[in-house]
Write an enzyme that holds these catalytic residues in place. Structure first.
Site, PDB file in Angstrom:
ATOM      1  N   GLU A  86      -7.123  -6.261  -1.211  1.00 34.85           N
ATOM      2  CA  GLU A  86      -8.352  -6.024  -0.087  1.00 34.85           C
ATOM      3  C   GLU A  86      -9.722  -6.059  -0.705  1.00 34.85           C
ATOM      4  O   GLU A  86     -10.589  -5.059  -0.482  1.00 34.85           O
ATOM      5  CB  GLU A  86      -8.191  -4.656   0.397  1.00 34.85           C
ATOM      6  CG  GLU A  86      -8.933  -4.468   2.110  1.00 34.85           C
ATOM      7  CD  GLU A  86      -8.270  -3.066   2.814  1.00 34.85           C
ATOM      8  OE1 GLU A  86      -7.276  -2.699   2.852  1.00 34.85           O
ATOM      9  OE2 GLU A  86      -9.065  -2.418   3.340  1.00 34.85           O
ATOM     10  N   HIS A 145      -9.130   0.466  13.317  1.00 34.21           N
ATOM     11  CA  HIS A 145      -8.888   1.682  12.662  1.00 34.21           C
ATOM     12  C   HIS A 145     -10.118   2.685  12.459  1.00 34.21           C
ATOM     13  O   HIS A 145      -9.871   3.644  12.009  1.00 34.21           O
ATOM     14  CB  HIS A 145      -8.293   1.130  11.258  1.00 34.21           C
ATOM     15  CG  HIS A 145      -6.734   0.752  11.248  1.00 34.21           C
ATOM     16  ND1 HIS A 145      -6.095  -0.062  12.206  1.00 34.21           N
ATOM     17  CD2 HIS A 145      -5.612   1.412  10.534  1.00 34.21           C
ATOM     18  CE1 HIS A 145      -4.816  -0.241  12.034  1.00 34.21           C
ATOM     19  NE2 HIS A 145      -4.555   0.499  11.164  1.00 34.21           N
ATOM     20  N   HIS A 180      -9.582   6.160  13.568  1.00 29.42           N
ATOM     21  CA  HIS A 180      -9.434   7.118  12.529  1.00 29.42           C
ATOM     22  C   HIS A 180     -10.452   8.342  13.090  1.00 29.42           C
ATOM     23  O   HIS A 180     -10.191   9.721  12.724  1.00 29.42           O
ATOM     24  CB  HIS A 180     -10.079   6.642  11.281  1.00 29.42           C
ATOM     25  CG  HIS A 180     -10.278   7.541  10.337  1.00 29.42           C
ATOM     26  ND1 HIS A 180      -9.411   8.204   9.605  1.00 29.42           N
ATOM     27  CD2 HIS A 180     -11.406   8.461   9.951  1.00 29.42           C
ATOM     28  CE1 HIS A 180      -9.881   9.026   8.563  1.00 29.42           C
ATOM     29  NE2 HIS A 180     -11.115   9.340   8.850  1.00 29.42           N
ATOM     30  N   ARG A 185      -7.907  -8.974   3.785  1.00 26.69           N
ATOM     31  CA  ARG A 185      -6.813  -7.801   4.461  1.00 26.69           C
ATOM     32  C   ARG A 185      -7.560  -7.063   5.076  1.00 26.69           C
ATOM     33  O   ARG A 185      -6.828  -5.999   5.729  1.00 26.69           O
ATOM     34  CB  ARG A 185      -6.292  -7.315   3.137  1.00 26.69           C
ATOM     35  CG  ARG A 185      -5.262  -6.232   3.359  1.00 26.69           C
ATOM     36  CD  ARG A 185      -4.344  -5.783   2.044  1.00 26.69           C
ATOM     37  NE  ARG A 185      -3.271  -4.886   2.486  1.00 26.69           N
ATOM     38  CZ  ARG A 185      -2.320  -4.698   1.770  1.00 26.69           C
ATOM     39  NH1 ARG A 185      -2.031  -5.141   0.555  1.00 26.69           N
ATOM     40  NH2 ARG A 185      -1.540  -3.818   2.159  1.00 26.69           N
ATOM     41  N   GLU A 243       0.281  -2.112  16.539  1.00 28.83           N
ATOM     42  CA  GLU A 243       0.065  -2.820  15.285  1.00 28.83           C
ATOM     43  C   GLU A 243       0.691  -4.288  15.526  1.00 28.83           C
ATOM     44  O   GLU A 243       0.248  -5.213  14.922  1.00 28.83           O
ATOM     45  CB  GLU A 243       0.896  -2.478  14.126  1.00 28.83           C
ATOM     46  CG  GLU A 243       0.611  -0.940  13.800  1.00 28.83           C
ATOM     47  CD  GLU A 243      -0.924  -0.807  13.020  1.00 28.83           C
ATOM     48  OE1 GLU A 243      -1.423  -1.536  12.609  1.00 28.83           O
ATOM     49  OE2 GLU A 243      -1.358   0.351  12.863  1.00 28.83           O
ATOM     50  N   LYS A 297       0.921  -0.965   0.082  1.00 28.71           N
ATOM     51  CA  LYS A 297       0.014  -0.026   0.075  1.00 28.71           C
ATOM     52  C   LYS A 297       0.877   1.300  -0.058  1.00 28.71           C
ATOM     53  O   LYS A 297       1.644   1.390   0.851  1.00 28.71           O
ATOM     54  CB  LYS A 297      -0.823   0.184   1.433  1.00 28.71           C
ATOM     55  CG  LYS A 297      -1.979  -0.783   1.063  1.00 28.71           C
ATOM     56  CD  LYS A 297      -3.063  -0.422   2.067  1.00 28.71           C
ATOM     57  CE  LYS A 297      -4.377  -1.406   1.941  1.00 28.71           C
ATOM     58  NZ  LYS A 297      -5.243  -1.311   3.348  1.00 28.71           N
TER      59      LYS A 297
HETATM   60  N1  GLY Z   1      -2.005  -1.201   6.870  1.00 36.51           N
HETATM   61  C1  GLY Z   1      -3.246  -2.003   6.475  1.00 36.51           C
HETATM   62  C2  GLY Z   1      -2.960  -2.827   5.387  1.00 36.51           C
HETATM   63  O1  GLY Z   1      -1.632  -2.790   4.884  1.00 36.51           O
HETATM   64  O2  GLY Z   1      -3.780  -3.223   4.730  1.00 36.51           O
END
Ligand code: GLY
Length: 369
Positions: free
Chosen positions: A237, A249, A253, A242, A185, A143
């Protein structure tokens, strides 16, 4: 050295984790470079700590390194610095089959990866993450993004690195608060689907934060292996796998938005408190036992991460916090997928969460006992 394969179809790569790997970066990168010259992008703080070491390692491998040193901080993930980076790479005459190097935390990795995805319609890159958050999360999985006035990470691409080198020694020079935020994380992987790893975190989290190199190396390798499994199963995703990585989050967020995406609440701290809220909300909805939710609260609090919404001292109400979720980039045709838990290591994607229930829950969390 721990070597974790990331089995992305058509673009597999390795994450190599070892204390001292920064000082051997040239040797590791050499087989991935076609020329005796490499472009390295970093920030001022990381350059101060590591430029000499990494440049010397490239020299020793017979590679001249050219450096672009950007300002440190989240504001570097911008159109302006993307343009500057792309122009600089074009001046360096980077070609498609070349690999550029991102040396730094998530900001440098995300920006450099995105620049690599668009230079000459896509050139290669290598990630050398120097923060815990980047080592266990953002450097792996492809990402890449910048922020715009409309929000964080709204413009980007999936673009996989050719190699990731993670050096636990790089964490020794970071403020404890940053390491702790990255540790959220790490805990996340235990909560997603690995109760034994959560138990390991309960037993060894304090050592990870205290700087124990063996504990750090194990935490990084285990986390990367978990992330590698997940992204290999669902690179873009789209398969609901994913998305599990977004545990904490959605609440996080909203909290980051309410605190102005500022130093008041770092991203990892928002994720930590977000996981606490996801656990407590799951328990309130009768999905998770109160004991399991309490274990999450206790561990997050024990390592010094924020574990209480009330303690954050916000002046908003639950509805206002929930409203931030409406602007979450995960919104999908009017519904917001939520990551909830049936127990420790039993996270699942719920598509039927009523935001009114979330707002009522947040009001309770914001009310003094
Ligand atoms: N940080 C979340 C992902 O890489 O999907």
């Amino acid at each position: 050295m721990a070597v974790i394969p990331v089995a992305i179809a058509g673009a597999p790569y390795e994450v190599r984790i070892q204390a001292g790997v920064l000082a051997r970066a040239g040797e590791h990168c050499r087989p991935f470079l076609r020329k005796d010259r490499v472009s390295v992008i970093t920030d001022e703080n990381v350059a101060g700590q590591w430029r000499q070491t990494v440049a010397a390692s490239f020299d020793a491998a017979g590679i001249r390194s050219e450096w672009l040193v950007l300002p440190a901080g989240e504001s570097t993930k911008s159109w302006e610095h993307l343009a500057r980076t792309v122009d600089w790479l074009l001046e360096q005459e980077v070609e498609r089959k070349d690999r550029i190097v991102a040396l730094g935390g998530g900001v440098i990795g995300d920006l450099t990866g995105f620049a690599a995805s668009i230079v000459k319609r896509g050139c290669g890159f290598i990630q050398i993450p120097t923060t815990l958050l980047a080592q266990v999360d953002s450097s792996v999985g492809g990402k890449t993004a910048i922020n715009t006035p409309a929000g964080k990470n709204l413009v980007g691409a999936f673009h996989q690195p050719a190699l990731v080198l993670a050096d636990p020694l790089a964490l020794d020079t970071l403020p404890l608060r940053d390491v702790r935020a990255g540790y959220a994380e790490v805990v996340k992987y235990g909560l997603i689907d690995d109760p034994a790893f959560f138990q390991w975190c309960e037993a060894h989290g304090a050592s990870v934060l205290a700087g124990d190199h063996a504990a750090r190396e194990y935490a990084i390798a285990h986390s990367v292996a978990a992330k590698a499994r997940i992204v290999a199963a669902d690179e873009k995703e789209t398969a609901g796998v994913r998305a599990l990585l977004n545990l904490g989050h959605t609440f996080g967020h909203a909290l980051e938005a309410e605190t102005g995406f500022s130093d008041r609440l770092l991203h990892g701290e928002g994720v930590a408190l977000g996981m606490v809220l996801a656990a407590r909300f799951s328990a309130r909805q009768g999905m998770m036992s109160g004991e399991d939710a309490q274990r999450v609260v206790a561990h997050i609090g024990a390592v010094g991460l924020p574990a209480s919404l009330l303690a954050l001292g916000l002046t908003c109400n639950g509805r206002q916090l929930a409203d931030h979720m409406l602007h979450d980039k995960k919104m999908d045709a009017g519904t917001l997928p939520f990551l909830l838990m049936r127990g420790i290591g039993q996270t699942f994607l719920a598509n039927d969460v009523d935001l009114a229930d979330v707002a009522a829950f947040l009001d309770e969390e914001l009310t003094p006992p």
